[in-house]
Design a protein around this motif. Structure first.
Motif, PDB file in Angstrom:
ATOM      1  N   GLY A  37      39.467  35.419  50.973  1.00 62.25           N
ATOM      2  CA  GLY A  37      38.596  36.379  51.645  1.00 62.25           C
ATOM      3  C   GLY A  37      39.322  37.458  52.412  1.00 62.25           C
ATOM      4  O   GLY A  37      38.695  38.377  52.931  1.00 62.25           O
ATOM      5  N   ALA A  38      40.643  37.383  52.474  1.00 58.58           N
ATOM      6  CA  ALA A  38      41.413  38.409  53.185  1.00 58.58           C
ATOM      7  C   ALA A  38      41.276  39.739  52.461  1.00 58.58           C
ATOM      8  O   ALA A  38      41.311  39.793  51.236  1.00 58.58           O
ATOM      9  CB  ALA A  38      42.883  38.011  53.268  1.00 58.58           C
ATOM     10  N   ALA A  64      42.274  40.200  39.026  1.00 50.45           N
ATOM     11  CA  ALA A  64      40.814  40.333  39.059  1.00 50.45           C
ATOM     12  C   ALA A  64      40.223  39.897  37.720  1.00 50.45           C
ATOM     13  O   ALA A  64      39.189  39.224  37.672  1.00 50.45           O
ATOM     14  CB  ALA A  64      40.416  41.769  39.378  1.00 50.45           C
ATOM     15  N   TYR A  65      40.870  40.273  36.636  1.00 53.02           N
ATOM     16  CA  TYR A  65      40.412  39.871  35.307  1.00 53.02           C
ATOM     17  C   TYR A  65      40.389  38.350  35.180  1.00 53.02           C
ATOM     18  O   TYR A  65      39.502  37.764  34.559  1.00 53.02           O
ATOM     19  CB  TYR A  65      41.317  40.488  34.233  1.00 53.02           C
ATOM     20  N   LEU A  66      41.375  37.694  35.799  1.00 57.99           N
ATOM     21  CA  LEU A  66      41.462  36.230  35.766  1.00 57.99           C
ATOM     22  C   LEU A  66      40.530  35.568  36.771  1.00 57.99           C
ATOM     23  O   LEU A  66      40.397  34.352  36.787  1.00 57.99           O
ATOM     24  CB  LEU A  66      42.905  35.792  36.045  1.00 57.99           C
ATOM     25  N   GLY A  67      39.904  36.386  37.633  1.00 52.28           N
ATOM     26  CA  GLY A  67      38.984  35.854  38.620  1.00 52.28           C
ATOM     27  C   GLY A  67      39.647  35.348  39.893  1.00 52.28           C
ATOM     28  O   GLY A  67      39.020  34.675  40.697  1.00 52.28           O
ATOM     29  N   VAL A  69      41.197  37.378  42.268  1.00 53.43           N
ATOM     30  CA  VAL A  69      40.878  38.297  43.356  1.00 53.43           C
ATOM     31  C   VAL A  69      39.651  39.114  42.984  1.00 53.43           C
ATOM     32  O   VAL A  69      39.259  39.181  41.812  1.00 53.43           O
ATOM     33  CB  VAL A  69      42.058  39.251  43.702  1.00 53.43           C
ATOM     34  N   ARG A  70      39.068  39.756  43.972  1.00 52.11           N
ATOM     35  CA  ARG A  70      37.927  40.647  43.744  1.00 52.11           C
ATOM     36  C   ARG A  70      38.318  42.029  44.231  1.00 52.11           C
ATOM     37  O   ARG A  70      38.758  42.179  45.367  1.00 52.11           O
ATOM     38  CB  ARG A  70      36.713  40.128  44.494  1.00 52.11           C
ATOM     39  N   LEU A  71      38.159  43.004  43.384  1.00 53.66           N
ATOM     40  CA  LEU A  71      38.459  44.389  43.750  1.00 53.66           C
ATOM     41  C   LEU A  71      37.202  45.052  44.302  1.00 53.66           C
ATOM     42  O   LEU A  71      36.124  44.891  43.734  1.00 53.66           O
ATOM     43  CB  LEU A  71      38.980  45.169  42.536  1.00 53.66           C
ATOM     44  N   GLU A  72      37.357  45.777  45.386  1.00 55.76           N
ATOM     45  CA  GLU A  72      36.218  46.473  45.974  1.00 55.76           C
ATOM     46  C   GLU A  72      36.524  47.947  46.101  1.00 55.76           C
ATOM     47  O   GLU A  72      37.589  48.359  46.286  1.00 55.76           O
ATOM     48  CB  GLU A  72      35.895  45.897  47.355  1.00 55.76           C
TER      49      GLU A  72
END
Length: 72
Positions: A37-38, A64-67, A69-72
């Protein structure tokens, strides 16, 4: 003027750098150095891992593709 082989070697070198940064980010997450969540910016990660923002961005896109991290 560069040959096709020289261009390929340069491209392979850039891929290895992205691989290294991707692994470093993943290791930092696994070790708890980058907690879930950082919110960390590309610039901060680039400084942390001594890499360019472009390299960090590419590594983050892979993660992100691998899930991971989440890009915002």
């Amino acid at each position: 003027m560069s040959t096709d082989r020289e261009s390929q070697n340069e491209s392979d070198g850039a891929k290895h750098v992205v691989d290294r940064i991707e692994a470093s980010i993943l290791n930092a997450i696994s070790a708890g150095n980058l907690p879930p969540g950082a919110k960390l910016g590309e610039g901060e990660l680039a400084k942390l891992f001594d890499a360019s923002r472009t390299t960090v961005r590419q590594a983050l896109q892979r993660l992100a593709y691998l899930g991971v991290v989440r890009l915002e």
